[in-house]
Enzyme design. Structure first.
Site, PDB file in Angstrom:
ATOM      1  N   HIS A  78       0.853  -1.189   0.000  1.00  0.00           N
ATOM      2  CA  HIS A  78       0.000   0.000   0.000  1.00  0.00           C
ATOM      3  C   HIS A  78       0.888   1.238   0.000  1.00  0.00           C
ATOM      4  CE1 HIS A  78      -4.296  -1.335   1.146  1.00  0.00           C
ATOM      5  NE2 HIS A  78      -3.685  -2.317   0.518  1.00  0.00           N
ATOM      6  N   GLU A  80       0.975   4.052   1.547  1.00  0.00           N
ATOM      7  CA  GLU A  80       1.438   4.604   2.827  1.00  0.00           C
ATOM      8  C   GLU A  80       2.624   3.819   3.375  1.00  0.00           C
ATOM      9  OE1 GLU A  80      -3.146   5.161   2.819  1.00  0.00           O
ATOM     10  OE2 GLU A  80      -1.658   3.795   1.962  1.00  0.00           O
ATOM     11  N   ARG A  84       6.564   5.123   3.810  1.00  0.00           N
ATOM     12  CA  ARG A  84       7.248   5.050   5.112  1.00  0.00           C
ATOM     13  C   ARG A  84       8.536   4.224   5.020  1.00  0.00           C
ATOM     14  NH1 ARG A  84       8.370   0.421   8.578  1.00  0.00           N
ATOM     15  NH2 ARG A  84       9.237   1.379  10.452  1.00  0.00           N
ATOM     16  N   CYS A 262      -3.736   0.563   6.989  1.00  0.00           N
ATOM     17  CA  CYS A 262      -2.898   1.762   7.073  1.00  0.00           C
ATOM     18  C   CYS A 262      -3.352   2.693   8.189  1.00  0.00           C
ATOM     19  CB  CYS A 262      -2.881   2.492   5.733  1.00  0.00           C
ATOM     20  SG  CYS A 262      -2.009   1.579   4.437  1.00  0.00           S
ATOM     21  N   LYS A 265      -1.673   1.301  11.223  1.00  0.00           N
ATOM     22  CA  LYS A 265      -0.226   1.531  11.225  1.00  0.00           C
ATOM     23  C   LYS A 265       0.107   2.991  11.523  1.00  0.00           C
ATOM     24  CE  LYS A 265       1.072  -2.419   8.384  1.00  0.00           C
ATOM     25  NZ  LYS A 265       1.794  -2.945   7.217  1.00  0.00           N
ATOM     26  N   ARG A 268      -0.245   3.498  15.173  1.00  0.00           N
ATOM     27  CA  ARG A 268       0.918   2.907  15.861  1.00  0.00           C
ATOM     28  C   ARG A 268       2.137   3.820  15.764  1.00  0.00           C
ATOM     29  NH1 ARG A 268       3.114  -3.179  15.689  1.00  0.00           N
ATOM     30  NH2 ARG A 268       5.361  -2.833  15.731  1.00  0.00           N
ATOM     31  N   LYS A 398      12.340  -6.506   3.910  1.00  0.00           N
ATOM     32  CA  LYS A 398      12.992  -6.557   5.225  1.00  0.00           C
ATOM     33  C   LYS A 398      14.483  -6.858   5.128  1.00  0.00           C
ATOM     34  CE  LYS A 398       9.179  -7.908   8.318  1.00  0.00           C
ATOM     35  NZ  LYS A 398       8.047  -7.880   7.376  1.00  0.00           N
ATOM     36  N   LYS A 433      16.082  -6.574  16.389  1.00  0.00           N
ATOM     37  CA  LYS A 433      14.820  -5.938  16.774  1.00  0.00           C
ATOM     38  C   LYS A 433      14.593  -6.068  18.280  1.00  0.00           C
ATOM     39  CE  LYS A 433      11.042  -6.551  14.362  1.00  0.00           C
ATOM     40  NZ  LYS A 433      10.580  -5.200  13.970  1.00  0.00           N
TER      41      LYS A 433
END
Length: 465
Positions: A78, A80, A84, A262, A265, A268, A398, A433
């Site tokens: 998507h 957005e 990002r 979205c 997100k 968040r 990733k 992470k």
């Protein structure tokens, strides 16, 4: 000053200047557009430099069975999310510059060893051509019967842009008359109501036809489905079709996805920052969007505030460097020329049915390979024999962003490494992470207090190195 129309025009012009590859077919395909802009306030505090650092288009997600344990597939395309992730790529490049002894337009040293912070006067703005899919797209319908009008041409070769919202069932609806803030000084938090349009621009309304039955209030639908384990949409007629404020996952091609909407997100990111866990190792404070600008589309300021801000406004006990940071919400009067509504308006017989574009475009302000075009989670045009190889990877997947991060760690002088990267046996993406302890504590508070049903990532998909 931030002018919503100026922001929209800048984004549309930047998209129009991109190569043709991956753009929708005019009059038949539509897409969504999103961008991140870096705002740099001048010494006089009145002038603000506005620079697009990341731009993305896209409407698709891959199903959960197509996700890769190697991190080499782009799960969510998507617009957005593309914008990002492109911004993360830009920030990694900026940190690599300062770690290598160079200068950055974004960061300066902080008072913590190995940490950086934003330069004074620097902030980030998020633009989306349509309300984000999920909760922010459940907008009350207006009573207007007028059709959408062609937008003002933003420049040469008006680009092919799309509704940003993910509701494929949306038809030609005129933008709602909800609250809007068109022109505000940076830092203002008040909301301005949209004024009346000049008389010269007001279309003449035809005489209303007598109605055989009263009109039932309704809302625009979203294709995003409620997360498993929680309440479902009531599916009642009219405005009772959807439940408000619920977490939702995006629809896939015939199978469920694990990608949150979205709207979810963005909510968040307003608590955890949009930088993610890996960059948190190097930052003294999380990075937040100070402003979110939406292009012309069905819109409600109250719904946007609910979706992006109020659902998380009560979250507390966040670690140092994190805060609940709701963005200022603005709306532009300029519609993306490649939105679904504009594509339907320009559709001609013989072109086939109007459909969302299958490709996703990423452009970001980096010196090498700024453009990345993907389809179905892989580089656009990749052959089957190259699947599973580096040639097939999006620069935003990733594993590629992880490799950029590892390059930053390698370039950092050992004496200047952040404490969170010292002494631990860190090998996999998951290890790095989890080692961002402050970020993980903030995430835990967000999930406990606001989003307990947020699906957890399958660790098996995060163990690559």
């Amino acid at each position: 000053m931030v002018d919503a129309d100026e922001i929209a025009r800048l984004c549309y012009e930047r998209f129009a200047a991109l190569p043709r590859r991956g753009k929708p077919e005019a009059g038949r395909e539509w897409t969504l557009l999103a961008a991140v802009l870096q705002l740099t306030r001048g010494p006089d505090c009145d002038s603000v430099k506005k620079e697009i650092v990341s731009l993305g288009t896209g409407t698709k997600c891959i199903g959960q069975t197509h996700m890769s344990p190697e991190g080499d597939v782009l799960n969510d395309s998507h617009a957005e999310v593309i914008a990002r992730r492109g911004c993360v790529r830009y920030l990694l490049q900026q940190l690599l510059r300062v770690a290598s002894g160079g200068d950055s337009s974004v960061f300066c040293p902080s008072d913590e060893r190995g940490k950086w912070r934003l330069k004074p006067g620097v902030s980030f703005l998020f633009f989306t051509s349509h309300t984000p899919c999920g909760d922010a797209s459940i907008v009350p319908m207006t009573d207007s019967r007028s059709e959408p009008r062609p937008p003002v041409d933003p420049g040469p070769q008006g680009s092919e842009e799309t509704d940003a919202g993910g509701d494929l069932k949306r038809k030609r609806e005129e933008a709602s008359n909800g609250p809007s803030t068109k022109l505000l000084r940076l830092g203002e938090t008040r909301t301005l109501e949209r004024g009346q349009s000049p008389a010269a621009e007001t279309p003449v309304e035809p005489e209303p036809e007598p109605e055989l039955c009263p009109r039932v209030p309704d809302v625009h639908r979203t294709g995003a489905r409620c997360v498993p384990g929680g309440p479902d949409d009531p599916l009642r007629p009219g405005a009772g079709y959807h439940g408000a404020g619920l977490l939702r996952v995006k629809p896939g091609r015939g199978e469920p996805t694990l990608s949150l909407s979205c709207s979810d997100k963005l909510a968040r990111w307003a608590v955890l920052g949009f930088q993610g866990a890996l960059l948190s190792h190097y930052l003294q404070e999380a990075l937040y969007f100070s402003v979110v600008v939406t292009g012309k589309c069905p819109y409600s300021g109250d719904v946007m505030h609910r979706a992006l801000s109020s659902r998380c406004s009560h979250v507390s006990d966040l670690p140092a460097g994190f805060s609940v940071s709701p963005p200022l919400l603005l709306r532009s009067d300029l519609e993306f020329p490649l939105s679904q509504a504009q594509t339907e308006l320009r559709h001609r017989a013989g072109q086939g049915r109007v459909s969302p574009c299958g490709a996703a475009i990423s452009w970001c302000n980096v010196p090498e390979q700024p453009l990345d075009v993907t389809a179905n989670g892989y580089k656009h045009g990749v052959t089957k024999k190259n699947l599973g190889t580096v040639k097939a990877r999006s620069l935003l997947c990733k594993v590629e962003l992880f490799r950029c991060f590892l390059s930053l760690v390698s370039a950092t002088d050992p004496s200047a490494l952040p404490d969170s990267l010292r002494g631990a046996d860190l090998q996999t993406y998951w290890d790095y992470k989890r080692a961002a302890h402050s970020y993980q504590r903030a995430l835990q508070q967000l999930l406990l207090q606001a989003f307990p049903l947020w699906p957890r990532s399958d660790r098996r998909l995060l163990m690559f190195r």
